[in-house]
Design a protein around this motif. Structure first.
Motif, short mmCIF file in Angstrom:
data_model
loop_
_atom_site.label_atom_id
_atom_site.label_comp_id
_atom_site.label_asym_id
_atom_site.label_seq_id
_atom_site.Cartn_x
_atom_site.Cartn_y
_atom_site.Cartn_z
N ALA A 1 1.40 -2.27 30.69
CA ALA A 1 0.37 -1.32 30.27
C ALA A 1 -0.85 -2.04 29.74
O ALA A 1 -0.79 -3.17 29.28
N LYS A 2 -1.97 -1.35 29.82
CA LYS A 2 -3.17 -1.84 29.15
C LYS A 2 -3.07 -1.44 27.68
O LYS A 2 -2.35 -0.51 27.33
N LYS A 3 -3.77 -2.13 26.83
CA LYS A 3 -3.70 -1.90 25.40
C LYS A 3 -4.01 -0.44 25.06
O LYS A 3 -5.04 0.09 25.44
N GLY A 4 -3.07 0.19 24.35
CA GLY A 4 -3.24 1.57 23.91
C GLY A 4 -2.95 2.62 24.97
O GLY A 4 -3.20 3.79 24.75
N GLN A 5 -2.41 2.23 26.12
CA GLN A 5 -2.11 3.18 27.18
C GLN A 5 -0.63 3.14 27.52
O GLN A 5 0.07 2.17 27.21
#
Length: 116
Positions: A53-57
């Protein structure tokens, strides 16, 4: 059985280029057909539902196409001949332990270190 599972696991990691967490969360139903590569049958693609995942997703989904015939043969043999011997036919996980649990990323890392 565990050694065969581990050998197949390492082949799948290499053959499809997956991460430890992606491997541990694969289920038996996560494979699919690829109309462009019919020779791989039901293992033409792997549906990775818990990708990096990308940060915060949330985790990203992706389909990974099969390109290595030896990796497809290994996972097909494991699912058809070895996995049923663990005795947990209703468990959704592709990689199960001797006690019927899902193989965890840390365990995959430990096995990789041991074989390396």
């Amino acid at each position: 059985m565990a050694d065969y599972r581990d050998a197949t696991l390492l082949k799948v990691i290499y053959g499809w280029g997956l991460r430890r967490t992606e491997m541990s969360k694969l289920d038996v139903v996560d494979s699919g057909r690829n109309p462009q590569a019919r020779q791989f049958g039901r293992y033409g693609t792997l549906n990775v539902r818990y990708g990096k995942a990308k940060k915060g997703q949330p985790p990203r989904r992706r389909n990974v196409l099969s390109v290595m015939d030896w990796a497809v043969e290994a996972v097909a043999d494991y699912v058809g001949n070895v996995r049923p011997r663990f005795g947990f036919p209703d468990h959704p996980a592709l990689w199960i332990t001797e006690r019927g649990g899902r193989l965890q990323p840390g365990s995959i890392n430990d096995r990789f270190e041991a074989y390396r």
